[in-house]
Design a protein around this motif. Sequence first.
Motif, PDB file in Angstrom:
ATOM      1  N   THR A  53       0.826  -1.210   0.000  1.00  0.00           N
ATOM      2  CA  THR A  53       0.000   0.000   0.000  1.00  0.00           C
ATOM      3  C   THR A  53       0.858   1.256   0.000  1.00  0.00           C
ATOM      4  OG1 THR A  53      -0.147   0.036   2.397  1.00  0.00           O
ATOM      5  CG2 THR A  53      -1.869  -1.179   1.216  1.00  0.00           C
ATOM      6  N   ASP A  54       2.126   1.133  -0.357  1.00  0.00           N
ATOM      7  CA  ASP A  54       3.041   2.272  -0.325  1.00  0.00           C
ATOM      8  C   ASP A  54       2.628   3.401  -1.266  1.00  0.00           C
ATOM      9  OD1 ASP A  54       4.517   0.754   1.408  1.00  0.00           O
ATOM     10  OD2 ASP A  54       5.975   0.126  -0.079  1.00  0.00           O
ATOM     11  N   HIS A  55       1.805   3.087  -2.239  1.00  0.00           N
ATOM     12  CA  HIS A  55       1.401   4.097  -3.224  1.00  0.00           C
ATOM     13  C   HIS A  55      -0.092   4.418  -3.128  1.00  0.00           C
ATOM     14  CE1 HIS A  55       5.320   4.096  -5.181  1.00  0.00           C
ATOM     15  NE2 HIS A  55       5.329   2.789  -4.950  1.00  0.00           N
ATOM     16  N   TYR A  56      -0.707   4.196  -1.974  1.00  0.00           N
ATOM     17  CA  TYR A  56      -2.117   4.518  -1.750  1.00  0.00           C
ATOM     18  C   TYR A  56      -2.197   5.898  -1.102  1.00  0.00           C
ATOM     19  CZ  TYR A  56      -3.630  -0.377  -2.453  1.00  0.00           C
ATOM     20  OH  TYR A  56      -3.913  -1.611  -2.956  1.00  0.00           O
ATOM     21  N   ALA A  57      -3.036   6.777  -1.655  1.00  0.00           N
ATOM     22  CA  ALA A  57      -3.162   8.133  -1.117  1.00  0.00           C
ATOM     23  C   ALA A  57      -4.604   8.613  -1.221  1.00  0.00           C
ATOM     24  CB  ALA A  57      -2.238   9.079  -1.868  1.00  0.00           C
ATOM     25  N   CYS A  58      -4.980   9.533  -0.303  1.00  0.00           N
ATOM     26  CA  CYS A  58      -6.339  10.085  -0.243  1.00  0.00           C
ATOM     27  C   CYS A  58      -6.476  11.306  -1.141  1.00  0.00           C
ATOM     28  CB  CYS A  58      -6.667  10.511   1.183  1.00  0.00           C
ATOM     29  SG  CYS A  58      -6.672   9.172   2.382  1.00  0.00           S
ATOM     30  N   VAL A 110      -5.260  13.838  -5.969  1.00  0.00           N
ATOM     31  CA  VAL A 110      -4.255  12.966  -5.346  1.00  0.00           C
ATOM     32  C   VAL A 110      -2.884  13.232  -5.948  1.00  0.00           C
ATOM     33  CG1 VAL A 110      -3.492  10.575  -5.064  1.00  0.00           C
ATOM     34  CG2 VAL A 110      -5.883  11.156  -4.726  1.00  0.00           C
ATOM     35  N   GLU A 111      -2.821  13.305  -7.257  1.00  0.00           N
ATOM     36  CA  GLU A 111      -1.532  13.515  -7.922  1.00  0.00           C
ATOM     37  C   GLU A 111      -0.924  14.862  -7.548  1.00  0.00           C
ATOM     38  OE1 GLU A 111       0.271  11.158  -9.840  1.00  0.00           O
ATOM     39  OE2 GLU A 111      -1.234   9.910  -8.892  1.00  0.00           O
ATOM     40  N   SER A 112      -1.749  15.906  -7.441  1.00  0.00           N
ATOM     41  CA  SER A 112      -1.211  17.219  -7.061  1.00  0.00           C
ATOM     42  C   SER A 112      -0.735  17.198  -5.605  1.00  0.00           C
ATOM     43  CB  SER A 112      -2.231  18.326  -7.297  1.00  0.00           C
ATOM     44  OG  SER A 112      -3.332  18.193  -6.424  1.00  0.00           O
ATOM     45  N   LYS A 113      -1.462  16.501  -4.730  1.00  0.00           N
ATOM     46  CA  LYS A 113      -1.033  16.386  -3.336  1.00  0.00           C
ATOM     47  C   LYS A 113       0.260  15.577  -3.228  1.00  0.00           C
ATOM     48  CE  LYS A 113      -5.550  16.893  -1.149  1.00  0.00           C
ATOM     49  NZ  LYS A 113      -6.610  16.205  -0.384  1.00  0.00           N
ATOM     50  N   CYS A 114       0.386  14.546  -4.037  1.00  0.00           N
ATOM     51  CA  CYS A 114       1.619  13.752  -4.032  1.00  0.00           C
ATOM     52  C   CYS A 114       2.802  14.617  -4.460  1.00  0.00           C
ATOM     53  CB  CYS A 114       1.498  12.552  -4.970  1.00  0.00           C
ATOM     54  SG  CYS A 114       0.408  11.255  -4.383  1.00  0.00           S
ATOM     55  N   ALA A 115       2.608  15.395  -5.525  1.00  0.00           N
ATOM     56  CA  ALA A 115       3.684  16.257  -6.034  1.00  0.00           C
ATOM     57  C   ALA A 115       4.078  17.304  -4.996  1.00  0.00           C
ATOM     58  CB  ALA A 115       3.250  16.918  -7.333  1.00  0.00           C
ATOM     59  N   ALA A 116       3.098  17.802  -4.232  1.00  0.00           N
ATOM     60  CA  ALA A 116       3.368  18.826  -3.215  1.00  0.00           C
ATOM     61  C   ALA A 116       3.861  18.225  -1.902  1.00  0.00           C
ATOM     62  CB  ALA A 116       2.103  19.641  -2.971  1.00  0.00           C
ATOM     63  N   GLY A 117       3.761  16.902  -1.759  1.00  0.00           N
ATOM     64  CA  GLY A 117       4.182  16.246  -0.526  1.00  0.00           C
ATOM     65  C   GLY A 117       3.180  16.390   0.611  1.00  0.00           C
ATOM     66  N   THR A 118       1.919  16.664   0.269  1.00  0.00           N
ATOM     67  CA  THR A 118       0.893  16.866   1.304  1.00  0.00           C
ATOM     68  C   THR A 118      -0.149  15.754   1.316  1.00  0.00           C
ATOM     69  OG1 THR A 118      -0.421  18.221  -0.210  1.00  0.00           O
ATOM     70  CG2 THR A 118       1.159  19.374   1.207  1.00  0.00           C
ATOM     71  N   CYS A 130       2.684   8.865  -5.297  1.00  0.00           N
ATOM     72  CA  CYS A 130       3.181   8.964  -3.920  1.00  0.00           C
ATOM     73  C   CYS A 130       3.934   7.687  -3.557  1.00  0.00           C
ATOM     74  CB  CYS A 130       2.017   9.114  -2.934  1.00  0.00           C
ATOM     75  SG  CYS A 130       1.151  10.672  -3.016  1.00  0.00           S
ATOM     76  N   ASN A 131       4.922   7.844  -2.699  1.00  0.00           N
ATOM     77  CA  ASN A 131       5.639   6.675  -2.195  1.00  0.00           C
ATOM     78  C   ASN A 131       5.838   6.856  -0.703  1.00  0.00           C
ATOM     79  OD1 ASN A 131       7.135   4.452  -1.659  1.00  0.00           O
ATOM     80  ND2 ASN A 131       8.792   4.928  -3.070  1.00  0.00           N
ATOM     81  N   PHE A 132       5.032   6.156   0.075  1.00  0.00           N
ATOM     82  CA  PHE A 132       5.089   6.259   1.529  1.00  0.00           C
ATOM     83  C   PHE A 132       6.021   5.229   2.149  1.00  0.00           C
ATOM     84  CE2 PHE A 132       1.022   8.152   0.329  1.00  0.00           C
ATOM     85  CZ  PHE A 132       1.112   9.368   0.987  1.00  0.00           C
TER      86      PHE A 132
END
Length: 123
Positions: A50-55, A62-70, A95-97
């Motif tokens: 689930t390392d690439h699961y994001a809200c 999601v993609e914009s939040k991943c790019a911003a790190g938020t 994202c990569n958590f």
Amino acid sequence: LIFYITYLHSYLSSNMPGTSSKMTRLLWRQTLAGLLLVWLQSPGANAVATDHYACGTSWADVESKCAAGTATHCPNLDSDCNTAGGESCYADTQCNFAGPTPAPAPTPAPPPTNPGTAGNDSR
């Protein structure tokens, strides 16, 4: 696993020529069922990364939040997201958590040497 199945097929075909096709099918079923059972019981067989699961409210969000790190990580799917705010959990994002791979431990330095004391009697 494929090698084992191929080997088993070859063994059953050549070493048991008098075996009926019904018996061969039964042996195949039992063997494959056993292999499946072993695979299902092995640790991590059903683990989902689930390392690439994001809200987010949408894929673009999601993609914009991943790019911003938020972005918020959601390993427990929607229960980790603000569903009241319209968020859902999206898989396979950029994202990569997982975090960075830890650096190896440094090698300890050798003990210091004191070259001035060996064979030097200054009395």
